[in-house]
Write a protein that holds these residues in place. Structure first.
Motif, PDB file in Angstrom:
ATOM      1  N   PRO A 244     -30.161 -49.041  30.910  1.00  0.00           N
ATOM      2  CA  PRO A 244     -31.226 -49.678  31.694  1.00  0.00           C
ATOM      3  C   PRO A 244     -32.275 -48.693  32.199  1.00  0.00           C
ATOM      4  O   PRO A 244     -33.468 -49.010  32.214  1.00  0.00           O
ATOM      5  CB  PRO A 244     -30.459 -50.310  32.869  1.00  0.00           C
TER       6      PRO A 244
ATOM      7  N   VAL B 102     -34.540 -47.661  29.169  1.00  0.00           N
ATOM      8  CA  VAL B 102     -35.442 -48.762  28.803  1.00  0.00           C
ATOM      9  C   VAL B 102     -36.530 -48.933  29.860  1.00  0.00           C
ATOM     10  O   VAL B 102     -37.719 -49.074  29.533  1.00  0.00           O
ATOM     11  CB  VAL B 102     -34.645 -50.076  28.639  1.00  0.00           C
TER      12      VAL B 102
ATOM     13  N   CYS C  56     -40.632 -48.336  29.136  1.00  0.00           N
ATOM     14  CA  CYS C  56     -41.573 -49.441  29.374  1.00  0.00           C
ATOM     15  C   CYS C  56     -42.583 -49.083  30.459  1.00  0.00           C
ATOM     16  O   CYS C  56     -43.764 -49.459  30.375  1.00  0.00           O
ATOM     17  CB  CYS C  56     -40.810 -50.706  29.753  1.00  0.00           C
TER      18      CYS C  56
ATOM     19  N   MET D 199     -29.525 -59.116  28.274  1.00  0.00           N
ATOM     20  CA  MET D 199     -30.479 -59.794  29.159  1.00  0.00           C
ATOM     21  C   MET D 199     -31.007 -58.842  30.228  1.00  0.00           C
ATOM     22  O   MET D 199     -32.188 -58.850  30.556  1.00  0.00           O
ATOM     23  CB  MET D 199     -29.806 -61.005  29.816  1.00  0.00           C
ATOM     24  N   GLU D 200     -30.098 -58.012  30.782  1.00  0.00           N
ATOM     25  CA  GLU D 200     -30.531 -57.108  31.842  1.00  0.00           C
ATOM     26  C   GLU D 200     -31.549 -56.091  31.333  1.00  0.00           C
ATOM     27  O   GLU D 200     -32.496 -55.735  32.047  1.00  0.00           O
ATOM     28  CB  GLU D 200     -29.331 -56.382  32.451  1.00  0.00           C
ATOM     29  N   LEU D 201     -31.395 -55.636  30.073  1.00  0.00           N
ATOM     30  CA  LEU D 201     -32.339 -54.667  29.515  1.00  0.00           C
ATOM     31  C   LEU D 201     -33.726 -55.283  29.342  1.00  0.00           C
ATOM     32  O   LEU D 201     -34.741 -54.633  29.613  1.00  0.00           O
ATOM     33  CB  LEU D 201     -31.827 -54.144  28.165  1.00  0.00           C
ATOM     34  N   VAL D 202     -33.763 -56.528  28.898  1.00  0.00           N
ATOM     35  CA  VAL D 202     -35.051 -57.215  28.712  1.00  0.00           C
ATOM     36  C   VAL D 202     -35.746 -57.402  30.054  1.00  0.00           C
ATOM     37  O   VAL D 202     -36.938 -57.110  30.207  1.00  0.00           O
ATOM     38  CB  VAL D 202     -34.845 -58.584  28.029  1.00  0.00           C
ATOM     39  N   LEU D 203     -35.013 -57.884  31.043  1.00  0.00           N
ATOM     40  CA  LEU D 203     -35.603 -58.148  32.358  1.00  0.00           C
ATOM     41  C   LEU D 203     -36.106 -56.862  33.004  1.00  0.00           C
ATOM     42  O   LEU D 203     -37.222 -56.808  33.547  1.00  0.00           O
ATOM     43  CB  LEU D 203     -34.565 -58.825  33.257  1.00  0.00           C
TER      44      LEU D 203
ATOM     45  N   GLY E 299     -36.902 -54.024  31.459  1.00  0.00           N
ATOM     46  CA  GLY E 299     -38.008 -53.490  30.669  1.00  0.00           C
ATOM     47  C   GLY E 299     -39.321 -54.196  30.937  1.00  0.00           C
ATOM     48  O   GLY E 299     -40.360 -53.561  31.130  1.00  0.00           O
ATOM     49  N   VAL E 300     -39.291 -55.521  30.966  1.00  0.00           N
ATOM     50  CA  VAL E 300     -40.515 -56.298  31.221  1.00  0.00           C
ATOM     51  C   VAL E 300     -41.041 -56.027  32.622  1.00  0.00           C
ATOM     52  O   VAL E 300     -42.248 -55.836  32.828  1.00  0.00           O
ATOM     53  CB  VAL E 300     -40.241 -57.804  31.025  1.00  0.00           C
TER      54      VAL E 300
END
Length: 260
Positions: A213, A216, A220, A1-5, A7-8
């Motif tokens: 993190p 990523v 991004c 979850m932390e990587l997605v947040l 990255g976005v």
């Protein structure tokens, strides 16, 4: 979850802030702080910020005004090291005020309050018609470098003050963006030296968890910067000025209220 947040946040912010020259670190640092101690979050954000600025450096460096870079960035580099060193002391000071809103707690620190107030003042001046007609003498560029570098090292928020001074340096929009990028790279190098000595050593076990993190977030941010570069030619310097001033108001207010 932390990587997605992470990255976005890095992708969207990098694209939106390509023109203003600041905002990536201000927005990304609180995201890192959700998962890591604040000093490490500042350091990790600085790494992503530096990697993204190196990428933008490759895209825009040929259009920078190197005379302005020299007068602005050399003082900024030394001040950034001083600010980064002071962060270790400031981080241990008690907060000025805290409050709860919708079950979320926000803290106002001395550093955030001072930086936020400065940013708002510069933003207000930038939108004042009489101030827009002025041009700063080149002798003020070193002072701007010292202010932006110091606060960049202390809190990671350097771009708003840097942009406020560079907007008055008589640069075209391409030179304004490129000069800001070069200056940011120089400041990042010097503050990262201090961060690595002060924070990475004391939080070594946790700092190893930052690798994924940071990678990523950097990748991004590259994508967002590339997208921003593609549309730079479609906007005017007046638009850049308005974006900068608007972002300064938002970020300055957020800092003073403890939201950012």
């Amino acid at each position: 979850m932390e990587l997605v947040l992470i990255g976005v946040a890095a992708l969207l912010t990098s694209g939106m802030t390509f023109f203003s020259g600041f905002g990536l670190g201000t927005i990304l640092m609180p995201v890192f702080a959700l998962f890591f101690p604040v000093p490490l979050a500042i350091a990790a954000t600085a790494v992503v910020h530096f990697a993204n600025n190196l990428f933008k450096f490759g895209l825009m460096a040929s259009q920078a005004d190197w005379r302005v870079v020299a007068r602005f960035s050399i003082p900024a580099a030394g001040a950034a090291m001083a600010g980064a060193g002071l962060l270790g002391v400031i981080d241990r000071l008690p907060v000025l005020m805290s409050y709860t809103l919708n079950e979320a707690t926000f803290e106002i620190t001395l550093t955030k309050a001072v930086i936020g107030a400065l940013i708002i003042v510069f933003a207000w001046l930038e939108l004042w018609p009489r101030f827009q007609a002025l041009a700063f003498s080149p002798r003020w560029l070193p002072l701007g470098g010292i202010l932006s570098g110091f606060f960049g090292g202390l809190s990671g928020n350097q771009g708003a003050l840097r942009s406020a001074f560079l907007l008055k340096a008589g640069l075209c929009k391409e030179a304004f963006v490129a000069t800001g990028i070069v200056s940011a790279v120089i400041v990042d190098i010097f503050r990262l030296i201090v961060y690595s000595m002060v924070f990475m050593a004391s939080h070594f076990a946790v700092s190893r968890e930052l690798a994924a993190p940071v990678i990523v977030g950097s990748l991004c941010a590259f994508i967002g910067a590339f997208a921003g570069k593609r549309i730079l030619h479609k906007i005017t310097l007046h638009t850049v000025r308005q974006v900068v001033a608007g972002a300064m108001f938002v970020i300055g207010s957020g800092l003073m209220l403890g939201i950012v």
